[in-house]
Enzyme design. Structure first.
Site, PDB file in Angstrom:
ATOM      1  N   GLY A  83      37.414  40.787  32.782  1.00 54.15           N
ATOM      2  CA  GLY A  83      37.595  40.394  31.385  1.00 54.15           C
ATOM      3  C   GLY A  83      38.211  39.023  31.230  1.00 54.15           C
ATOM      4  CG  ASP A  84      42.039  37.970  32.911  1.00 52.96           C
ATOM      5  OD1 ASP A  84      42.996  37.388  32.406  1.00 52.96           O
ATOM      6  OD2 ASP A  84      42.048  39.185  33.210  1.00 52.96           O
ATOM      7  CG  MET A  85      37.413  35.246  35.887  1.00 56.96           C
ATOM      8  SD  MET A  85      37.082  35.675  37.611  1.00 56.96           S
ATOM      9  CE  MET A  85      37.457  37.434  37.579  1.00 56.96           C
TER      10      MET A  85
ATOM     11  CB  ALA B  62      37.714  31.963  31.702  1.00 51.80           C
TER      12      ALA B  62
END
Length: 778
Positions: A554-556, A559
């Protein structure tokens, strides 16, 4: 901008993301072995116009000549716009921005290999991270590998437009689905680079943070106790208030090292606490206490999320045979700003309304009167698209640093603000350094995701530190932050103030759930965002509990969305404030799940890794300890070739429906046949038959054993002052005319403080000494 869409499943998401940016997208249909479902067609192609009649080479050239961007995907040998002249790969349409997504890239020994999502996830290392210990690997649900490839294709399109504005020429841009996945593994490969080991399947338990999925009284929640000390102390206080902390109130558990070593016991106590409560009440109380806990939502329940609903996230799709008010689909990662640069209003007004894909004549398919064309860039020529753009990086951990890393690769000057007083876990947490002997400056996690940046140490708990920050902001074109909503305004750096300091500034705010809405103050981690988005629920095997994801996908995903938002505004030559909710970015990656639920098209999956349109489709054991191969049969002819080659018992003439009736027997026979073969040799053999296949790669395989990635230089070396030469994950978007580059290793803490403050703010040694005495530069 006009976009000619020549994609297949590999890059559907790229064209869809450009629809979300307001592009005029014309799709040229292509034959399929099996048609998309109604939900899939609406999700991937709503908002487009479709030329479905046969399009010959002359007509295709005419359409390409009218487009700003051509987005094409598929096996290399089936691309219509690529030429190979004397070994060089060039575009048939050199004046356009021509983005090509293939399974393995346009160069290298495996460029002709085929892949669907499963095979790309296996080849890129993502499938290895999912599943239960001892069981077969499985990738994240909802085609995350190909969605990642599509996201990078959209990024490539905007980078190409920016480069064309500067240089006056188009270019061919190469995106490999394998590399898009391999760059999105969190520690999956870099743990091997830095520590000689690699994470494996855990059934949903994170390796380096104490987060996981827990069973509640009536469902499941995601949460844990890593991060700042408060994450533990406040959870412990919550448990103690109800007399359920058991022995965790003993002093020994306050030591984070001791607690990490005893994680199994701590998790058991937390699990008993969670099991006595409903999932909704746990999530609500967690938000009230500013703790990272969330209910595991489903595709069916997602539309009832009050945060997403209030922010107008969902799309309404209108079309023939649908209710008059349309049907609900997941929306786009962020709201596009209006052309005047004001904040808070979407150009595609939220809630966005799209029509089903509409037929259009090949002679005049566009909605817009003219293509975007070349715009004279104010920044002048540069070797890379973002040369001359300065970014103030106020982010930490993974989502923000991954975004600024990508901007740095394509020329942006990243000034990273950090401090010993706000301890980024990727620098300071021992569990995230990957090597036991690593310190704050040479931990593998930080080193990989912060290369190419300049570090300025500023203590923002001091007024002099804040004043320096405000002065730096006035010198930057882009500001990216992932603080809680309201923090920047309290520092005197609201968007309105930033725009006064730097007219035309771009501000990207990457809060967990956004700057507004009833949950705006929720504290989130990657696992809680996946749970809220609905993705975690789909990691459950039939009849079993969800496992969650054991890496920060989810972070990427967020991003990549932040990069897209920055590039959209840079390409438009204007500023604005992008309110990017990481939850919305993750929910947007649910694909057609919400539409399937509304239209009653639920996927009937009886085993992991099976597919509604492909049989066989799965991951099978090969010779060796815990070694596997993924394969996908994409049509009847492929099946006949495979069946004859492997001596499978089913009739070689069996069509898809007959194969599905015998899927268990086919899988059993395939597993027995594969288990006696070497995985690498078998993958090459199957690809020679035209069957998509790849070994399920580990982190070691990717870095040390993948001849194709080695030939493409995907793990380049940078010289780090403490580690020496060290490999890094490479650049996904490969631009033929203005290529990206890894120019410098990650900085030491505060390494560039003096140089940046002298160069940008004209501070002298005496002023720097005063700031140090005030504790502002630490």
């Amino acid at each position: 901008m006009r976009v000619l869409d020549l994609t297949d499943d590999l890059a559907f998401n790229g064209a869809r993301l450009l629809v979300g940016l307001g592009a005029d997208v014309v799709r040229v249909g292509r034959p399929r072995s099996a048609p998309l479902s109604r939900a899939e067609a609406l999700h991937w192609h709503a908002g487009k116009r479709v030329v479905s009649a046969p399009v010959d080479a002359d007509a295709l050239d005419r359409l390409a000549g009218q487009a700003d961007v051509i987005m094409e995907s598929g096996p290399f040998g089936e691309l219509r716009g690529v030429r190979t002249d004397s070994g060089a790969v060039t575009s048939r349409w050199p004046r356009a921005v021509h983005v090509v997504v293939t399974p393995f890239g346009t160069t290298g020994p495996r460029r002709d290999w085929r892949a669907d999502d499963l095979v790309a996830a296996a080849a890129g290392g993502m499938a290895w991270l999912g599943g239960k210990p001892g069981g077969p690997p499985k990738p994240p649900p909802r085609e995350q590998a190909t969605q990642l490839a599509g996201a990078h294709a959209a990024i490539a399109a905007l980078l190409g437009l920016i480069a064309r504005d500067r240089m006056g020429q188009g270019q061919l841009i190469d995106v490999s689905a394998q590399e898009a996945v391999a760059a999105t593994l969190e520690t999956g490969a870099i743990a091997w680079i830095h520590a000689g080991r690699y994470p494996s399947r855990t059934g949903g338990v994170y390796e380096h943070v104490a987060h996981r999925v827990f069973r509640a009284a009536d469902g499941h929640v995601a949460g844990g106790y890593s991060g700042s000390d408060r994450m533990w102390t406040d959870l412990l206080a919550w448990m103690a208030e109800s007399g359920e902390a058991e022995d965790l109130t003993e002093e020994k558990w306050s030591d984070p090292v001791f607690r990490w070593r005893g994680r199994e016991h701590v998790d058991e106590v937390v699990a008993r606490f969670v099991a006595r409560r409903s999932a909704a009440s746990l999530a609500e109380e967690g938000r009230a206490r500013a703790l990272p806990w969330a209910e595991v939502s489903t595709a069916t329940s997602l539309t009832g999320n009050p945060q997403l609903a209030e922010r107008g996230f969902f799309v309404r799709v209108l079309g023939a045979g649908l209710p008059e008010e349309g049907v609900t689909d997941v929306g786009f990662p962020f709201a596009r700003l209006p052309e005047d640069g004001a904040t808070g209003v979407a150009a595609l007004p939220r809630p966005v309304r799209l029509t089903e894909p509409r037929p259009a004549p090949a002679e005049a398919p566009w909605r817009s009167e003219h293509p975007r064309g070349r715009r004279d860039g104010a920044r002048g020529p540069g070797a890379r698209p973002l040369d001359g753009i300065r970014v103030l990086d106020l982010t930490w951990v993974l989502a923000g640093p991954y975004a600024t890393k990508t901007l740095a690769e394509h020329g942006a000057d990243i000034i990273k603000i950090e401090s010993r007083h706000r301890r980024d876990p990727t620098r300071f947490a021992p569990s995230m350094r990957l090597r036991p002997d690593a310190g704050i400056d040479d931990g593998g996690y930080f080193v990989n995701f912060n290369r190419g940046k300049r570090s300025v140490a500023l203590n923002l708990r001091t007024e002099p530190g804040l004043e320096v920050l405000r002065r730096l902001a006035a010198e930057c074109d882009v500001v990216i932050e992932n603080f809680s909503p309201g923090v920047l305004a309290r520092w005197g750096l609201s968007y309105d103030r930033l725009a006064e300091l730097r007219p035309g500034v771009i501000l990207v705010s990457m809060a967990g759930v956004g700057q507004s809405g009833p949950w705006r103050n929720a504290v989130t981690f990657a696992d809680t965002l996946a749970a809220m988005s609905g993705l975690t629920s789909e990691t459950a095997d039939p009849g079993q509990a969800p496992e969650g994801l054991t890496f920060g996908l989810g972070d990427m995903v967020a991003a990549n969305s932040a990069v897209l938002a920055v590039l959209d505004l840079v390409a438009a030559g204007r500023g604005g404030h992008v309110d990017l909710s990481q939850l919305e970015a993750m929910a947007a990656s649910m694909g057609p799940a919400v539409l399937e639920a509304e239209l009653g098209e639920h996927r009937a999956v009886t085993r992991p890794n099976r597919h509604p349109r492909m049989v066989p489709h799965g991951i099978y054991p090969v010779r060796g300890d815990d070694r596997w191969i993924a394969l996908a049969v994409q049509g009847d002819e492929e099946w006949r070739r495979l069946a004859a080659h492997a001596g499978l018992p089913q009739p070689a003439s069996a069509d898809l429906e007959e194969r599905r009736r015998h899927e268990d027997e086919i899988d059993a026979a395939l597993a027995a046949w594969c288990s006696e073969r070497d995985g690498e040799a078998l993958a090459a053999e199957l690809q020679g038959l035209g069957v998509a296949a790849a070994v399920v790669a580990t982190g070691r395989d990717l870095v040390e054993a993948d001849e194709h990635l080695a030939a493409r230089g995907f793990y380049p070396l940078l010289e780090h002052p403490l580690i020496g030469p060290v490999r890094h994950e490479g650049i996904v978007v490969r631009m033929s005319g203005t290529p990206g580059a890894l120019t410098a290793p990650a900085p030491l803490l505060g390494e560039h403080t003096d140089r940046v403050l002298k160069d940008l703010l004209d501070l002298d040694d005496e002023e720097l000494a005063r700031l140090r005495d005030a504790g502002a530069l630490e």
